[in-house]
Design a protein around this motif. Structure first.
Motif, short mmCIF file in Angstrom:
data_model
loop_
_atom_site.label_atom_id
_atom_site.label_comp_id
_atom_site.label_asym_id
_atom_site.label_seq_id
_atom_site.Cartn_x
_atom_site.Cartn_y
_atom_site.Cartn_z
N GLU A 39 49.17 42.14 -51.91
CA GLU A 39 50.56 42.48 -52.07
C GLU A 39 50.69 43.93 -52.57
N PRO A 40 51.82 44.61 -52.31
CA PRO A 40 51.93 46.03 -52.67
C PRO A 40 51.59 46.36 -54.12
N TRP A 41 52.11 45.57 -55.09
CA TRP A 41 51.81 45.88 -56.49
C TRP A 41 50.32 45.79 -56.75
N ASP A 42 49.66 44.80 -56.15
CA ASP A 42 48.21 44.65 -56.33
C ASP A 42 47.46 45.83 -55.72
N ALA A 43 47.92 46.29 -54.55
CA ALA A 43 47.27 47.43 -53.90
C ALA A 43 47.36 48.68 -54.78
N VAL A 44 48.53 48.89 -55.40
CA VAL A 44 48.68 50.02 -56.31
C VAL A 44 47.70 49.90 -57.47
N ASP A 45 47.61 48.72 -58.07
CA ASP A 45 46.72 48.51 -59.21
C ASP A 45 45.26 48.72 -58.82
N LEU A 46 44.87 48.23 -57.64
CA LEU A 46 43.48 48.36 -57.20
C LEU A 46 43.12 49.82 -56.98
N VAL A 47 44.01 50.58 -56.37
CA VAL A 47 43.74 52.01 -56.16
C VAL A 47 43.72 52.74 -57.50
N ALA A 48 44.69 52.46 -58.36
CA ALA A 48 44.80 53.15 -59.64
C ALA A 48 43.57 52.91 -60.51
N SER A 49 43.03 51.69 -60.46
CA SER A 49 41.90 51.33 -61.31
C SER A 49 40.55 51.64 -60.69
N GLY A 50 40.54 52.19 -59.47
CA GLY A 50 39.28 52.56 -58.83
C GLY A 50 38.60 51.44 -58.09
N GLN A 51 39.29 50.31 -57.89
CA GLN A 51 38.67 49.18 -57.20
C GLN A 51 39.00 49.16 -55.71
N ALA A 52 39.88 50.05 -55.27
CA ALA A 52 40.11 50.32 -53.86
C ALA A 52 40.28 51.83 -53.75
N ASP A 53 39.93 52.38 -52.59
CA ASP A 53 40.00 53.82 -52.41
C ASP A 53 41.28 54.25 -51.70
N LEU A 54 41.82 53.36 -50.89
CA LEU A 54 43.03 53.65 -50.13
C LEU A 54 43.87 52.38 -50.10
N GLY A 55 45.15 52.53 -50.34
CA GLY A 55 46.04 51.38 -50.30
C GLY A 55 47.21 51.65 -49.38
N VAL A 56 47.72 50.61 -48.76
CA VAL A 56 48.94 50.72 -47.97
C VAL A 56 49.94 49.73 -48.56
N ALA A 57 51.09 50.23 -48.96
CA ALA A 57 52.09 49.41 -49.64
C ALA A 57 53.46 49.69 -49.03
N HIS A 58 54.44 48.90 -49.44
CA HIS A 58 55.80 49.15 -48.97
C HIS A 58 56.77 49.09 -50.13
N ASN A 59 57.89 49.74 -49.94
CA ASN A 59 58.91 49.86 -50.98
C ASN A 59 60.26 49.59 -50.33
N TRP A 60 60.86 48.41 -50.64
CA TRP A 60 62.13 48.03 -50.04
C TRP A 60 63.30 48.66 -50.78
N GLY A 61 64.11 49.43 -50.05
CA GLY A 61 65.36 49.93 -50.61
C GLY A 61 65.20 50.48 -52.01
N ASP A 62 65.96 49.90 -52.96
CA ASP A 62 65.89 50.36 -54.34
C ASP A 62 65.03 49.46 -55.21
N VAL A 63 64.23 48.57 -54.61
CA VAL A 63 63.30 47.76 -55.39
C VAL A 63 62.13 48.66 -55.78
N PRO A 64 61.89 48.89 -57.08
CA PRO A 64 60.91 49.90 -57.49
C PRO A 64 59.47 49.48 -57.20
N LEU A 65 58.65 50.46 -56.85
CA LEU A 65 57.21 50.28 -56.73
C LEU A 65 56.57 51.38 -57.57
N PRO A 66 56.36 51.15 -58.87
CA PRO A 66 55.81 52.19 -59.75
C PRO A 66 54.41 52.61 -59.32
#
Length: 296
Positions: free
Chosen positions: A129-156
Motif C-alpha cells: 500500500e502507498p503508506w507502506d511503500a513510503v515507509d519502506l523507502v524512507a527506512s532503507g528497506q526498499a530503494d524505489l517506491g511507487v505510490a498514489h495520492n488521491w485528491g486532498d488525502v495526504p501522503l506524507p
C-alpha cells in the motif's frame, strides 16, 4: 568491523516491530535475521534486543546503533551511487515496492525493456500500500517506491525522500449495463447517494477518497461489500452486488456487461509518484527505472 547487512536487519526490526515482520520485509527467514543480529551483538559487545512478552524491542544500545548506523548506510549508499554514475553503469539490485494497479498497469510493461537493455540490473518487486511503500523507502528497506495520492488525502513523505510525479490517473464509477444510471454521460455523488458500494478496506487511501466524495451530500457512502482487489470489485459489480469506484490504471477489460461512468464534483483523480532516497539520486539504475516509468 560492524556487519552492514546485519545492521540493516536491526533497523528493519525497529521499523516493523518484530523479527518475523523484518524478515518478511527483507526477504530473509526469521532465523537468518536472528542470526545476523546475534552476530552484530558479538561484534559490538552489547545487547541489542530484549524480549518483551512474546516479542522483542531494541535496547538503548540497539536504538543508538540504528540511529547512528542509518547515517552510515546513507553515506555508503550515496558513495555507491556516485561511483556507478561515474562509471555509467546501470547495474546492481533495486528493491521496488508499489501498489497493485501500478504493478499491473505501469511496472509490468515498463520493466522488461530496462532489464533487457541492462543485463547487470536486477529488480525485486513487492506489492505494498502507498503508506507502506513510503515507509519502506524512507527506512532503507526498499530503494524505489511507487505510490498514489488521491485528491486532498495526504501522503506524507519524509524530507530525505525524493518524489517524482509519473502522471495522473482517473477512476470511474463502474455499474452494470442494465443499471438505471448506465446511460449518463457523467455522475456525481448526489446521483449515487442511495447506491450500495463495493469498496477497499477501511484505512486504505481509496476508501478515504470515497468518503471524501460524499462530503457535500450530508451522508456517508453505503458500503455493502469490502474487497482489497479492484479485479474483485469488477466481478462483484458484474454479479449485481453493487457499484464500485475503480481506477483506470491496470484495470481489466470491462466486457459487455459493465459500463464505466466518469464522475464529477469532485473528479476522482490520483497523482502517481515514484519515491527514492536522496542518497540514491546519482544512481544510474534508479535514473533508468524512473525514465522508463515516466515514459509509460
Amino acid at each position: 568491523m560492524i556487519d552492514l547487512v546485519a545492521l540493516d536487519s536491526l533497523r528493519a526490526v525497529e521499523s516493523h516491530g518484530s523479527v518475523v515482520a523484518a524478515a518478511d520485509a527483507l526477504g530473509f527467514t526469521p532465523s537468518a535475521v536472528s542470526q545476523q543480529i546475534k552476530r552484530l551483538e558479538r561484534q559490538t559487545g552489547v545487547p541489542l534486543l530484549e524480549r518483551v512478552g512474546r516479542g522483542v524491542m531494541l535496547t538503548r544500545h540497539g536504538r543508538h546503533l540504528v540511529e547512528q548506523g542509518t547515517r552510515l548506510l546513507s553515506d555508503l549508499e550515496e558513495l555507491q551511487s556516485g561511483l556507478h554514475r561515474q562509471a555509467g553503469t546501470v547495474a546492481g539490485h533495486v528493491r521496488l515496492a508499489a501498489f497493485s494497479t501500478a504493478m499491473r498497469g505501469l511496472i509490468a510493461p515498463a520493466l522488461p525493456p530496462v532489464l533487457a537493455a541492462n543485463p547487470g540490473l536486477r529488480v525485486s518487486l513487492t506489492e505494498r500500500e502507498p503508506w507502506d511503500a513510503v515507509d519502506l523507502v524512507a527506512s532503507g528497506q526498499a530503494d524505489l517506491g511507487v505510490a498514489h495520492n488521491w485528491g486532498d488525502v495526504p501522503l506524507p513523505v519524509p524530507a530525505h525522500v525524493t518524489s517524482t510525479t509519473l502522471g495522473r490517473d482517473l477512476a470511474d464509477v463502474i455499474v452494470r449495463r442494465d443499471h438505471a444510471l448506465a446511460g449518463r454521460p457523467v455522475v456525481t455523488p448526489r446521483d449515487l447517494a442511495a447506491e450500495n458500494w463495493i469498496a477497499t478496506p477501511e484505512g486504505t487511501i481509496c476508501r478515504q477518497w470515497l468518503h471524501r466524495m460524499y462530503d457535500g451530500t450530508g451522508r456517508p457512502p453505503t458500503i455493502a461489500h469490502v474487497s482489497l482487489e479492484f479485479a474483485s470489485h469488477l466481478e462483484l459489480v458484474r454479479a449485481g452486488l453493487g457499484i464500485a469506484l475503480v481506477p483506470r490504471l491496470g484495470r481489466a477489460p470491462l466486457g459487455p456487461e459493465l459500463v464505466a461512468l466518469p464522475a464529477a464534483d469532485p473528479v476522482p483523480s490520483r497523482e502517481i509518484v515514484a519515491l527514492h532516497r536522496g542518497s540514491m539520486s546519482d544512481s544510474p539504475a534508479i535514473a533508468a527505472l524512473l525514465a522508463a516509468l515516466v515514459q509509460n
